[in-house]
Design an enzyme around this catalytic site. Structure first.
Site: not given
Length: 273
Positions: A58, A80, A103, A135, A155, A175, A177-178, A186, A216-218
């Site tokens: 990926e 994907w 991306y 910067r 994401c 933004r 996060c599974d 990731n 989050h967790i599904y």
């Protein structure tokens, strides 16, 4: 990887249950940070098997600037496929397998006024070499004007590099996060990107800092997460890159190897699309 396991526990214990666009409820916390020092080893999850070949494929696909899922499939990766086939995306696809301006397209050919395109990856590498104290060593995948041209809005939204005492560090904001399926992937992907950019800029890899938004967790992953939390982590593996590669566009699958990767058995779960 204790910091990752601690965050899994945090979400289970203190998260709020919420609905989302997938139709599968999630348990969520907001605003977290994880830090991974590359001197401690490569941050590949050991409490289950990481599909590292898919991570490599990926990332190389992103770096190629392709939007065609068939190019990713040629590398043996099918993560994907579901997004390419999703009903919400089919009417917008320009050709079969096209994922739109996702991306890699944004990284390598951001549309600018006057018909110009910006190769953000090339530019940030040159800036690191010329002015490592800059910067503004940023790459963004979040293009508000083209979100409707993407099979899935990004994401992991943007990332920034930082150079200090001969080391290159990378901080990424995500933004959405599974935690069970996506986040270990990731972490490995951006740690790998850090190593690759460090090599082509003649720096040592420092830290990967992961900033998580909606974390989050599904609900249909709860059993797998609880099983994972029972497992004792193994020592981290090491990453080996072909030292002859000095151009970011010259890396191939065989140039990237994970060494001494010891892990617990795989834990399978359905991806929410």
């Amino acid at each position: 990887m204790k910091i990752y396991l601690d965050l899994l526990q945090d979400v289970l214990e203190s998260g709020v249950d919420k609905p989302n666009r997938t139709g599968i409820d999630q348990r969520t916390v907001f605003g977290r940070q994880m830090r991974f020092n590359m001197a401690d080893g490569f941050p590949a999850i050991t409490t289950k098997k990481l599909a590292f070949n898919a991570v490599k494929a990926e990332l190389l696909w992103f770096l190629s600037g392709s939007s065609d899922v068939k190019d990713l499939q040629k590398l043996g990766c099918h993560i994907w496929d579901a997004n390419a086939q999703a009903d919400y995306w089919k009417p917008k696809a320009r050709f079969e397998g096209d994922l739109g301006r996702v991306y890699g397209v944004q990284w390598r050919s951001w549309n600018a006024p006057g018909g110009k395109t910006i190769d953000q990856i090339k530019e940030v590498i040159e800036k690191i070499k010329i002015n490592p104290n800059d910067r503004r060593l940023l790459v963004s995948a979040w293009n508000p004007g083209e979100l409707d041209q993407m099979a899935l809005p990004p994401c992991h939204v943007f990332f920034q590099f930082f150079v200090s005492e001969g080391q290159l560090s990378l901080q990424m904001y995500q933004r959405s996060c599974d935690m069970f399926l996506g986040v270990p992937f990731n972490i490995a992907s951006y740690a790998l990107l850090l190593h690759m950019i460090a090599q082509v800029t003649n720096l040592k890899p420092g830290e990967f800092i992961h900033i998580l938004g909606d974390t989050h967790i599904y609900h249909n992953h709860f059993d797998q997460v609880k099983e994972q939390l029972k497992r004792t982590p193994y020592p981290l593996p090491t990453l080996s890159l072909n030292p002859q590669v000095k151009d970011i566009d010259e890396f191939g699958m065989d140039d990237i190897q994970l060494r001494n990767y010891q892990h617990h058995p795989a834990l399978k779960a359905e991806m929410a699309v």
